[in-house]
Design a protein around this motif. Sequence first.
Motif, PDB file in Angstrom:
ATOM      1  N   GLY A 163       0.807  -1.231   0.000  1.00 23.80           N
ATOM      2  CA  GLY A 163       0.000   0.000   0.000  1.00 23.80           C
ATOM      3  C   GLY A 163       0.834   1.271   0.000  1.00 23.80           C
ATOM      4  O   GLY A 163       0.351   2.327   0.418  1.00 23.80           O
ATOM      5  N   LYS A 164       2.070   1.197  -0.530  1.00 21.20           N
ATOM      6  CA  LYS A 164       2.946   2.385  -0.560  1.00 21.20           C
ATOM      7  C   LYS A 164       2.352   3.476  -1.462  1.00 21.20           C
ATOM      8  O   LYS A 164       2.230   4.629  -1.062  1.00 21.20           O
ATOM      9  CB  LYS A 164       4.349   2.006  -1.085  1.00 21.20           C
ATOM     10  CG  LYS A 164       5.082   1.009  -0.211  1.00 21.20           C
ATOM     11  CD  LYS A 164       6.429   0.642  -0.780  1.00 21.20           C
ATOM     12  CE  LYS A 164       6.349  -0.114  -2.107  1.00 21.20           C
ATOM     13  NZ  LYS A 164       5.634  -1.403  -2.060  1.00 21.20           N
ATOM     14  N   SER A 165       1.999   3.070  -2.685  1.00 18.45           N
ATOM     15  CA  SER A 165       1.496   4.074  -3.630  1.00 18.45           C
ATOM     16  C   SER A 165       0.166   4.647  -3.153  1.00 18.45           C
ATOM     17  O   SER A 165      -0.109   5.837  -3.345  1.00 18.45           O
ATOM     18  CB  SER A 165       1.333   3.465  -5.018  1.00 18.45           C
ATOM     19  OG  SER A 165       2.569   2.980  -5.469  1.00 18.45           O
ATOM     20  N   SER A 166      -0.636   3.800  -2.506  1.00 19.89           N
ATOM     21  CA  SER A 166      -1.927   4.298  -1.989  1.00 19.89           C
ATOM     22  C   SER A 166      -1.682   5.359  -0.925  1.00 19.89           C
ATOM     23  O   SER A 166      -2.325   6.417  -0.908  1.00 19.89           O
ATOM     24  CB  SER A 166      -2.742   3.151  -1.386  1.00 19.89           C
ATOM     25  OG  SER A 166      -2.940   2.156  -2.350  1.00 19.89           O
ATOM     26  N   LEU A 167      -0.715   5.092  -0.033  1.00 19.45           N
ATOM     27  CA  LEU A 167      -0.413   6.073   1.014  1.00 19.45           C
ATOM     28  C   LEU A 167       0.204   7.328   0.401  1.00 19.45           C
ATOM     29  O   LEU A 167      -0.139   8.462   0.787  1.00 19.45           O
ATOM     30  CB  LEU A 167       0.552   5.455   2.049  1.00 19.45           C
ATOM     31  CG  LEU A 167       1.029   6.407   3.137  1.00 19.45           C
ATOM     32  CD1 LEU A 167      -0.140   6.984   3.932  1.00 19.45           C
ATOM     33  CD2 LEU A 167       2.006   5.714   4.093  1.00 19.45           C
ATOM     34  N   GLU A 220       1.086  -7.198  -7.687  1.00 16.45           N
ATOM     35  CA  GLU A 220       2.395  -6.966  -7.052  1.00 16.45           C
ATOM     36  C   GLU A 220       3.376  -6.415  -8.068  1.00 16.45           C
ATOM     37  O   GLU A 220       3.417  -6.887  -9.196  1.00 16.45           O
ATOM     38  CB  GLU A 220       2.950  -8.282  -6.497  1.00 16.45           C
ATOM     39  CG  GLU A 220       2.205  -8.754  -5.283  1.00 16.45           C
ATOM     40  CD  GLU A 220       2.999  -9.793  -4.506  1.00 16.45           C
ATOM     41  OE1 GLU A 220       4.128 -10.123  -4.925  1.00 16.45           O
ATOM     42  OE2 GLU A 220       2.489 -10.242  -3.460  1.00 16.45           O
ATOM     43  N   GLY A 221       4.167  -5.441  -7.692  1.00 15.69           N
ATOM     44  CA  GLY A 221       5.173  -4.876  -8.612  1.00 15.69           C
ATOM     45  C   GLY A 221       4.583  -3.832  -9.535  1.00 15.69           C
ATOM     46  O   GLY A 221       5.117  -3.579 -10.611  1.00 15.69           O
ATOM     47  N   THR A 222       3.459  -3.204  -9.128  1.00 20.81           N
ATOM     48  CA  THR A 222       2.853  -2.172  -9.984  1.00 20.81           C
ATOM     49  C   THR A 222       3.804  -0.986 -10.157  1.00 20.81           C
ATOM     50  O   THR A 222       4.016  -0.496 -11.259  1.00 20.81           O
ATOM     51  CB  THR A 222       1.509  -1.687  -9.365  1.00 20.81           C
ATOM     52  OG1 THR A 222       0.624  -2.792  -9.335  1.00 20.81           O
ATOM     53  CG2 THR A 222       0.908  -0.559 -10.167  1.00 20.81           C
ATOM     54  N   THR A 223       4.366  -0.522  -9.073  1.00 24.16           N
ATOM     55  CA  THR A 223       5.308   0.614  -9.170  1.00 24.16           C
ATOM     56  C   THR A 223       6.677   0.066  -9.560  1.00 24.16           C
ATOM     57  O   THR A 223       7.224  -0.790  -8.869  1.00 24.16           O
ATOM     58  CB  THR A 223       5.388   1.376  -7.834  1.00 24.16           C
ATOM     59  OG1 THR A 223       4.071   1.724  -7.432  1.00 24.16           O
ATOM     60  CG2 THR A 223       6.239   2.633  -7.972  1.00 24.16           C
ATOM     61  N   ARG A 224       7.191   0.578 -10.684  1.00 33.58           N
ATOM     62  CA  ARG A 224       8.456   0.064 -11.202  1.00 33.58           C
ATOM     63  C   ARG A 224       9.610   1.019 -10.930  1.00 33.58           C
ATOM     64  O   ARG A 224      10.761   0.648 -10.918  1.00 33.58           O
ATOM     65  CB  ARG A 224       8.333  -0.144 -12.725  1.00 33.58           C
ATOM     66  CG  ARG A 224       7.383  -1.266 -13.093  1.00 33.58           C
ATOM     67  CD  ARG A 224       8.105  -2.558 -12.835  1.00 33.58           C
ATOM     68  NE  ARG A 224       7.354  -3.739 -13.137  1.00 33.58           N
ATOM     69  CZ  ARG A 224       7.769  -4.671 -14.010  1.00 33.58           C
ATOM     70  NH1 ARG A 224       8.848  -4.509 -14.708  1.00 33.58           N
ATOM     71  NH2 ARG A 224       7.086  -5.773 -14.147  1.00 33.58           N
TER      72      ARG A 224
END
Length: 441
Positions: A226-230, A246-250
């Motif tokens: 939930g990094k990108s969500s935060l 999983e691995g959405t943010t590259r």
Amino acid sequence: MENNFDTIVATATPIACSAVGIIRISGNRAYDIISTIFSHKIKPKMINYGYIIDNGNKIDEVIVLPFVAPHSYTGEDVIEIQTHGSPAVINTIIELILSKGARMAQRGEFTKRAFLNHRIDLSQAEAVIDIINSKSQKSAQNALSNLEGYLKNKILNLKNNLIELYSKIIASIDFPEDVAEVDTKTIVSICNDKILEINKILDNTKSHDFIRDGFNVCLIGKPNVGKSSLFNTLLNYSRAIVTPIEGTTRDTIKETINLNGYLINFVDTAGIRDKNVADLVEKIGIDNSIEAIKTSNIVLFLFENSINEIDENLLKCAEGKEKIFIQTKYDINKLNISNNAIQISSITGYGIEILKEKIFEIIKSFIPDDMGYTTNKRQQACLINAKLALENVINTSNFTDEPDLYAMDLKSSILALGEITGEVFTDTILDDIFSNFCIGK
Ligand SMILES: Nc1nc2c(ncn2[C@@H]2O[C@H](COP(=O)(O)OP(=O)(O)OP(=O)(O)O)[C@@H](O)[C@H]2O)c(=O)[nH]1
Ligand SMILES: [Mg+2]
């Protein structure tokens, strides 16, 4: 006013459609020029309403504010013309003023004149550009206190003490019969005191950089925690892609917000998992994440249920950093966590304010309470040179007590401090400083 410069003109506001455009003229022909193009007789120090006229044609309805030397921004006669903010109107009026004998101002030339006409010192001139460029209230406030002379007075105090000591040494060399020699102990003790004072300013330079450039706060954790969500919640808009995959943010994504007047550069990172299972792109992403951790001031460590071996390895990369542990997805994972983690939900907003408070608390711990000013890289380099010269005095005292040997280094130290306030300057120093300004300031 000592200097007699030519007359310059520029817009003080951007050339874009806006409510008002401001054109500034500075120099000893400013009044002559405005008198030939304004519809009425100019009354100095008054608000003048009328028209800019060219060959009998009205160009715009304007307000003219005439300042009389030395009571103006540049210390010269200054005319400010407030026009309607049309690029066409502004350009036409500037062309007209140029045709009457003014020339276009260079970057920062108004402020440079304020400096050369002794209205402000160099640290105050640099404060002007800092205020214009400041991206947070705190950096604007500190730049303002420099503009009011905070740094200048600190440096002058330091310098005056050294000048006093230097004068005594020189007097004792020139008039040995009349003036007693200053004993080495006194010289060393004064130099030590001044080194301490310089160190105190230099100790704070890290904080000065934080205030100017912001604090780097990176979000790390395994994929999908939930990094990108935060990250999006903290920014208050959807900047990073969020999916259940999983691995959405590259790659690392950096965005800046203003938190209680301080700049924070949040960095979202690629989720870190075992490199052996990651593809080439993900591997590069993982390397970038590790790099982001290195350059961060605060690490937000996110996990969902518990901390496992991959997390432990990741935490090793963040050793020595200020860390905040965050348990995510509190709306679906209502577990009790023991290691002081803040529980949050990016979906419901639960815990977000507490997290922001915690970040702010750490930021405050980076900034000394009495730090109401900032120094830039140039000023820091001058302080280091001043300090090195004083250290030379102390080193010299270990093998000689020849006063003229101390005098040389003392003078270097005084000159280095003088470069901060601008008593000592070269064209290159001025060009470096004022080329960072915008035209019209
Ligand atoms: N219920 C719930 N779901 C969440 C929360 N935060 C994130 N999620 C979901 O978890 C999934 C992953 O979220 P991301 O924010 O993309 O996770 P990430 O850590 O950035 O993942 P990577 O980029 O793959 O490393 C998405 O389906 C989100 O909707 C939360 O607070 N509550
Ligand atoms: Mg992500």
